[in-house]
Design a protein around this motif. Structure first.
Motif, PDB file in Angstrom:
ATOM      1  N   TRP A   1     -14.236   9.681  11.311  1.00 14.40           N
ATOM      2  CA  TRP A   1     -13.630   8.914  10.169  1.00 14.40           C
ATOM      3  C   TRP A   1     -13.660   9.719   9.116  1.00 14.40           C
ATOM      4  N   VAL A   2     -14.604  10.701   8.921  1.00 15.98           N
ATOM      5  CA  VAL A   2     -14.555  11.638   7.458  1.00 15.98           C
ATOM      6  C   VAL A   2     -13.176  12.274   7.629  1.00 15.98           C
ATOM      7  N   ARG A   3     -13.215  12.965   8.743  1.00 11.99           N
ATOM      8  CA  ARG A   3     -11.682  13.611   8.751  1.00 11.99           C
ATOM      9  C   ARG A   3     -10.465  13.002   8.723  1.00 11.99           C
ATOM     10  N   ARG A   4     -10.525  11.775   9.092  1.00 14.19           N
ATOM     11  CA  ARG A   4      -9.214  10.715   9.106  1.00 14.19           C
ATOM     12  C   ARG A   4      -9.031  10.369   7.526  1.00 14.19           C
ATOM     13  N   THR A   5      -9.967  10.272   6.873  1.00 12.37           N
ATOM     14  CA  THR A   5      -9.995   9.437   5.648  1.00 12.37           C
ATOM     15  C   THR A   5     -10.404  10.358   4.545  1.00 12.37           C
TER      16      THR A   5
ATOM     17  N   GLU B   1     -24.318  14.384   9.247  1.00 12.52           N
ATOM     18  CA  GLU B   1     -23.233  14.432  10.071  1.00 12.52           C
ATOM     19  C   GLU B   1     -21.945  14.224   8.907  1.00 12.52           C
ATOM     20  N   VAL B   2     -22.291  13.709   8.058  1.00 11.73           N
ATOM     21  CA  VAL B   2     -21.123  13.243   6.911  1.00 11.73           C
ATOM     22  C   VAL B   2     -21.000  14.541   6.015  1.00 11.73           C
ATOM     23  N   ARG B   3     -22.333  15.101   5.859  1.00  9.06           N
ATOM     24  CA  ARG B   3     -22.354  16.314   4.974  1.00  9.06           C
ATOM     25  C   ARG B   3     -21.623  17.488   5.654  1.00  9.06           C
ATOM     26  N   ARG B   4     -22.206  17.507   7.090  1.00  3.11           N
ATOM     27  CA  ARG B   4     -21.349  18.665   7.880  1.00  3.11           C
ATOM     28  C   ARG B   4     -19.833  18.618   7.702  1.00  3.11           C
ATOM     29  N   ALA B   5     -19.261  17.378   7.904  1.00  2.00           N
ATOM     30  CA  ALA B   5     -17.986  17.286   8.089  1.00  2.00           C
ATOM     31  C   ALA B   5     -17.350  17.527   6.604  1.00  2.00           C
TER      32      ALA B   5
ATOM     33  N   PHE C   1     -19.578  12.915  -1.870  1.00  2.00           N
ATOM     34  CA  PHE C   1     -20.635  12.187  -2.469  1.00  2.00           C
ATOM     35  C   PHE C   1     -21.231  11.443  -1.350  1.00  2.00           C
ATOM     36  N   ILE C   2     -22.619  11.362  -1.273  1.00  4.80           N
ATOM     37  CA  ILE C   2     -22.966  10.630   0.016  1.00  4.80           C
ATOM     38  C   ILE C   2     -24.094   9.530  -0.630  1.00  4.80           C
TER      39      ILE C   2
ATOM     40  N   ASP D   1     -31.874  16.297   1.589  1.00  2.00           N
ATOM     41  CA  ASP D   1     -30.855  16.960   0.883  1.00  2.00           C
ATOM     42  C   ASP D   1     -29.202  16.245   1.218  1.00  2.00           C
ATOM     43  N   ALA D   2     -29.467  15.531   2.346  1.00  2.00           N
ATOM     44  CA  ALA D   2     -28.013  15.187   2.990  1.00  2.00           C
ATOM     45  C   ALA D   2     -27.547  13.883   2.199  1.00  2.00           C
TER      46      ALA D   2
END
Ligand code: B12
Length: 487
Positions: free
Chosen positions: A56-60, A84-88, A93-94, A111-112
């Motif tokens: 989803w992160v890569r897509r959007t 997982e979002v941080r790595r992608a 901003f999370i 940290d994530a």
């Protein structure tokens, strides 16, 4: 700004009624609608379905990723999702929010995660997006717990509670692709609808009133009618206490009837004492659905048990509420709390009560100190560090009075007295007769999983696998505070 909202998979739902309930992420849909009103491009992903967060992160390609954390049992999964979002996308901003995040943010401080929302999201998420867009200061956005170079700190609280009419309707289209996967009990697909938020009562195990300072907010009648009318045929009402304001509830029933709303099924949650004094209201609502179920917090089979959790109502009200509701053809589902401190007689009292009043549709959860409650603050220093996923109200967090093996025998026996026991009063065939042929695989799968709750050895295995390996306490109370409620 591109914004991605994520509803993580809650993780371990091997025990409990999780398999019977999978509903849409309504909080994210309201936040999505608020963000769109500010001109943002919003996507939402429910990670209980494929694909996963990284796709989803890569897509959007989001600048801001919001992750919801409703339940304390999800803390670990939420942190994993944030990682997982941080790595992608290392620069996104999370931002984590939702009931458990606001009520007790400490387990999310890592940290994530860049910030945690300590209040509702409709006002605060657009403010965060605006601050990020302008490169402005996040410490001027209210209601945050912010990660800063020298540690976590709170920004000032919002100066008032968010008005629920600020965002009249949720952006349901954000997750409509999963609609056929949202279900409750035998009903599929299901729509989650909120007409009001909060509860003025003070049950010691509940974190809702403590977060919202015993307040109750209502959506306007017009917005609720529109939402009911445009939602589908089976409705789960998310309100913490339905029918609380009787004048408004009567007005709402009238407005729904005038609009021609009639549903296949509605489920609401309310209190026994409220039902006892609301016969007219109940009669007014009953024609709005073919099947109308009420979820009642029955909690205990004795007045002493109810007083022990500050229920502020008695067993006489439980009995009368069940009678009255049945007379009006409402279905009664409920829940009882099982105290790890019980002895054998307490279990027998409960079994007698269930049998006497025909409460086999009730569920049974283990009394659990939920983060955000005074009960939690009181006992947490004595609870050893263990996975937060144990806070699903089906795990023991400490050694019970009768010892774990005996406790689980008695607990499993309690569940065996419910309609979920396919070797009991309601057989698998009886269940199958209630559903359309296309639903048989779904209901068979759910019931198969649920039979685990009648097997003491399954609980014991789980207990051995997840119980604390240390005497270190679960939490450090110097961290984490919430804006409202107990404050
Ligand atoms: C619907 C619901 C469920 C649904 C699931 C919901 C879902 N989408 O997955 C079902 C029925 C499955 C469920 C199950 C359980 N639930 Co539940 N549930 C609720 C309920 C009644 C309503 C939530 C809701 O949709 N509200 C309406 C929407 C519009 O509001 P919202 O979600 O709060 O969203 C707003 C804010 O929180 C915030 N927000 C939300 N997400 C995000 C994300 C970001 C990034 C930001 C910034 C803000 C934000 O902004 C939103 C808009 O204002 C809440 C009660 C409550 N008041 O929270 C309990 C509640 C969350 N559940 C609770 C519990 C205990 C459970 C169970 C353990 C109960 C049980 N007996 O087993 C199980 C666990 C199931 C499991 N294994 O996962 C507790 C949690 C307490 C805690 N501290 O952990 C609550 C608070 C009820 C209570 N009285 O104590 N639940």
């Amino acid at each position: 700004m591109n914004i991605l909202l994520l509803r993580p998979h809650p993780g371990n739902d091997r025990f409990g009624l999780g398999p019977f309930f999978r509903v849409e992420p309504l909080g994210l849909e309201y936040i999505g609608a608020a963000l769109r009103a500010h001109g943002h491009t919003v996507s939402a992903a429910d990670l209980r379905f494929r694909p996963g967060a990284a796709t989803w992160v890569r897509r959007t390609r989001p600048r801001l990723v919001g992750i919801s954390c409703l339940h304390a049992l999800e803390y670990e999964r939420v942190v994993e999702t944030a990682r997982e979002v941080r790595r992608a996308s290392p620069d996104a901003f999370i931002f984590v929010g939702g009931h458990a995040a606001a009520a007790f943010p400490a387990p999310l401080e890592c940290d994530a995660v860049d910030a945690i929302c300590r209040d509702d999201g409709e006002e605060i998420v657009p403010l965060v997006a605006a601050a990020l867009a302008k490169g402005g200061r996040l410490d001027e956005v209210p209601g945050l717990r912010l990660r800063e170079p020298d540690g976590w700190r709170d920004t000032p609280c919002l100066d008032r509670q968010t008005c629920l009419d600020l965002v009249p309707l949720p952006a349901r289209d954000l997750v409509d692709r999963h609609r056929s996967g949202y279900h409750c009990l035998l009903f599929k697909p299901v729509w989650l609808v909120e007409t009001a938020r909060g509860c003025p009562h003070r049950c010691s195990f509940c974190s809702v009133w403590q977060l919202y300072g015993r307040s109750c907010r209502e959506r306007s009648i017009a917005a609720v009618v529109e939402d009911f009318a445009t939602a589908g045929d089976s409705i789960f009402v998310a309100d913490d206490l339905f029918w609380h304001n009787s004048a408004r509830s009567l007005e709402l029933a009238d407005a729904l009837k005038k609009r021609g709303v009639f549903k296949r099924w509605i489920l609401v949650q309310t209190r026994t004492d409220l039902i006892c004094r609301s016969a007219d209201l109940m009669a007014a609502w009953r024609p709005l659905a073919k099947d109308f179920d009420i979820f009642l917090g029955l909690e205990a089979a004795t007045d002493k048990g109810l007083a022990g959790i500050t229920k502020d109502s008695g067993v006489a009200e439980s009995v009368e509420a069940v009678r009255l509701a049945r007379e009006l053809r409402y279905g009664i589902n409920g829940n009882f709390l099982i105290d790890p401190d019980w002895d054998e007689d307490d279990f027998c009292d409960l079994w007698d009560f269930v049998a006497r009043y025909g409460l086999q549709r009730a569920g049974f959860t283990i009394l659990t100190p939920l983060p955000g409650t005074d009960f939690f603050r009181e006992v947490a220093p004595r609870i050893a560090r263990q996975p937060w996923s144990n806070f699903d109200m089906h795990h023991l967090l400490w050694e019970p009075r009768v010892g774990a093996p005996r406790f689980f025998e008695l607990y499993a026996e309690t569940w065996r007295r419910s309609i979920l026991n396919t070797s009991g009063d309601k057989s698998l065939v009886d269940w199958m007769k209630q559903v359309r042929p296309s639903q048989i695989p779904y209901i068979a799968r759910v019931l198969w999983r649920t039979q685990r709750m009648m097997k003491p050895e399954a609980y014991l295995r789980e207990y051995e696998a997840t119980r604390p390996r240390t005497t270190e306490p679960l939490v450090d109370f110097s961290a984490g505070a919430c804006c409202r409620g107990a404050a």
